[in-house]
Design an enzyme around this catalytic site. Structure first.
Site, PDB file in Angstrom:
ATOM      1  N   VAL A 224      -2.954  -3.327   0.695  1.00 38.02           N
ATOM      2  CA  VAL A 224      -1.930  -2.942   1.672  1.00 38.02           C
ATOM      3  C   VAL A 224      -0.965  -4.104   1.906  1.00 38.02           C
ATOM      4  CG1 VAL A 224      -3.258  -1.157   2.865  1.00 38.02           C
ATOM      5  CG2 VAL A 224      -3.532  -3.561   3.546  1.00 38.02           C
ATOM      6  N   ARG A 226       1.267  -6.483  -0.887  1.00 34.65           N
ATOM      7  CA  ARG A 226       2.411  -6.316  -1.767  1.00 34.65           C
ATOM      8  C   ARG A 226       1.902  -5.980  -3.162  1.00 34.65           C
ATOM      9  NH1 ARG A 226       5.337  -5.533   1.908  1.00 34.65           N
ATOM     10  NH2 ARG A 226       7.259  -6.635   2.469  1.00 34.65           N
ATOM     11  N   ASP A 250      -1.584   1.235  -1.640  1.00 37.39           N
ATOM     12  CA  ASP A 250      -0.421   1.681  -0.871  1.00 37.39           C
ATOM     13  C   ASP A 250       0.855   1.001  -1.321  1.00 37.39           C
ATOM     14  OD1 ASP A 250       0.704   3.184   1.425  1.00 37.39           O
ATOM     15  OD2 ASP A 250       1.080   1.191   2.251  1.00 37.39           O
ATOM     16  N   GLU A 255       8.121   0.452  -7.343  1.00 44.04           N
ATOM     17  CA  GLU A 255       8.124   1.562  -6.394  1.00 44.04           C
ATOM     18  C   GLU A 255       9.451   2.312  -6.478  1.00 44.04           C
ATOM     19  OE1 GLU A 255       7.118   0.219  -2.462  1.00 44.04           O
ATOM     20  OE2 GLU A 255       5.175  -0.583  -3.078  1.00 44.04           O
ATOM     21  N   HIS A 274       3.490   3.600  -0.014  1.00 39.00           N
ATOM     22  CA  HIS A 274       3.918   2.493   0.855  1.00 39.00           C
ATOM     23  C   HIS A 274       4.120   2.995   2.295  1.00 39.00           C
ATOM     24  CE1 HIS A 274       6.038  -1.665   0.654  1.00 39.00           C
ATOM     25  NE2 HIS A 274       5.479  -1.498   1.838  1.00 39.00           N
ATOM     26  N   SER A 276       1.202   2.860   4.712  1.00 40.00           N
ATOM     27  CA  SER A 276      -0.001   2.573   5.491  1.00 40.00           C
ATOM     28  C   SER A 276       0.314   2.147   6.915  1.00 40.00           C
ATOM     29  CB  SER A 276      -0.831   1.490   4.807  1.00 40.00           C
ATOM     30  OG  SER A 276      -0.103   0.275   4.705  1.00 40.00           O
TER      31      SER A 276
END
Length: 318
Positions: A224, A226, A250, A255, A274, A276
């Site tokens: 959670v 990077r 996450d 991305e 992404h 969380s």
């Protein structure tokens, strides 16, 4: 003059600030123009990488605030070497990310993903599940988010240790903290490894083939922090080879996660986009943090959450 870097939407609840300053809202392609003559920059679009390219136009900038805990999108040499003060939104996401981590740990232990698949097939298959009480978790990153995770996991009956810049015993949240530089020598002791470290030159790619080989084959990995903290190909190989039992992810080095990524289809992987820390009302909470610092800045008072630009995060006593 305040410049605000937005994405598709403007930040909410900006009216009080608009009463106190001239505000220029801009998207990435207009950032250079908005920076000319601006005293402060609010990077509301915290995933944007537009700031370095527009930095040449920052002729009066004294303060930059980013609407996230991580500052890596804006921590480039031009900012690091300047006198511009950098602040972040530390504190907004601590408890929500901790809840996410507890949730995915429970999901692994109670085999929720398989229950959903069996339900979709209307298949009644009794299984036994794991307990999490007494299991040992390592939280890599001992800042406020890591501490919130540690406290919640302890409340659920888990044993928790930490990994940070320096080793120590008797920490109020982690008990034992291992030095990150010696991390691989300790990974085999843990059932769950939770990563929430900031992204710096020292932490980039810290979870590689060697780290995953050091983990137990029944251990689960949770990221959670990077995406760039992990060498993705090494993680995929570890999951395929059974070097680790599963992963909840996450954040990713690319991305959105590409549609052809093997992580999407692995039964032992939980993917979330992404999110969380993104609870209902999080955007308003981010603006509240900025608004408080804006008031302080206007009044000449010390700012909250000042980032040490050499370290890449807000330093603390630990």
């Amino acid at each position: 003059m305040l410049a605000v870097l937005c994405g598709e939407k403007h930040p909410p609840d900006m009216h009080p600030i608009e009463q106190e300053a001239t505000v220029r809202y801009t998207r990435a392609d207009g950032l250079a123009e908005a920076l000319r003559g601006a005293d402060a920059l609010f990077v509301y679009d915290f995933l944007s990488t537009a700031v370095p390219d527009a930095w040449h136009a920052a002729d009066r900038l004294r303060w930059l605030h980013i609407a996230s805990a991580g500052v890596d999108p804006v921590l480039f040499p031009g900012l690091r070497d300047s006198d511009v003060v950098l602040t972040n939104s530390r504190g907004v996401f601590d408890d929500s990310i901790a809840e996410y981590v507890l949730g995915v740990i429970l999901a692994f232990a109670k085999d929720f993903a398989r229950s959903v698949r069996l339900q979709d097939n209307r298949e009644w298959r009794h299984r036994e599940s794991e307990r999490i009480a007494g299991r040992h978790a390592l939280v890599v990153g001992t800042g406020p988010i890591g501490r919130a995770i540690a406290r919640l996991l302890r409340a659920a009956g888990m044993r928790v240790s930490g990994a940070g810049r320096r080793a120590r015993d008797g920490d109020p949240d982690f008990g034992t903290v291992h030095a990150s530089a010696e991390l691989n020598g300790h990974l085999s002791a843990f059932d769950f490894v939770v990563v929430v470290a900031p992204l710096t030159e020292r932490t980039k790619g810290m979870f590689d083939a060697e780290a995953f080989a050091a983990m137990r084959p029944d251990a689960r990995f949770v990221n959670v922090g990077r995406g760039e903290l992990v060498v993705t190909d090494d993680l995929v190989e570890a999951l395929r080879a059974g070097s680790i039992a599963g992963a909840a992810l996450d954040v990713f080095d690319t991305e959105p996660l590409p549609a052809d990524s093997p992580l999407w289809t692995m039964d032992n992987v939980f993917v979330s986009p992404h999110m969380s820390g993104d609870f209902i009302g999080w955007r308003n909470a981010l603006v509240e943090v900025f608004a408080d610092n804006f008031r302080r800045w206007r009044a000449g008072e010390p700012l909250r959450n000042v980032v040490d630009k050499r370290l890449g995060y807000v330093p603390s006593a630990d």
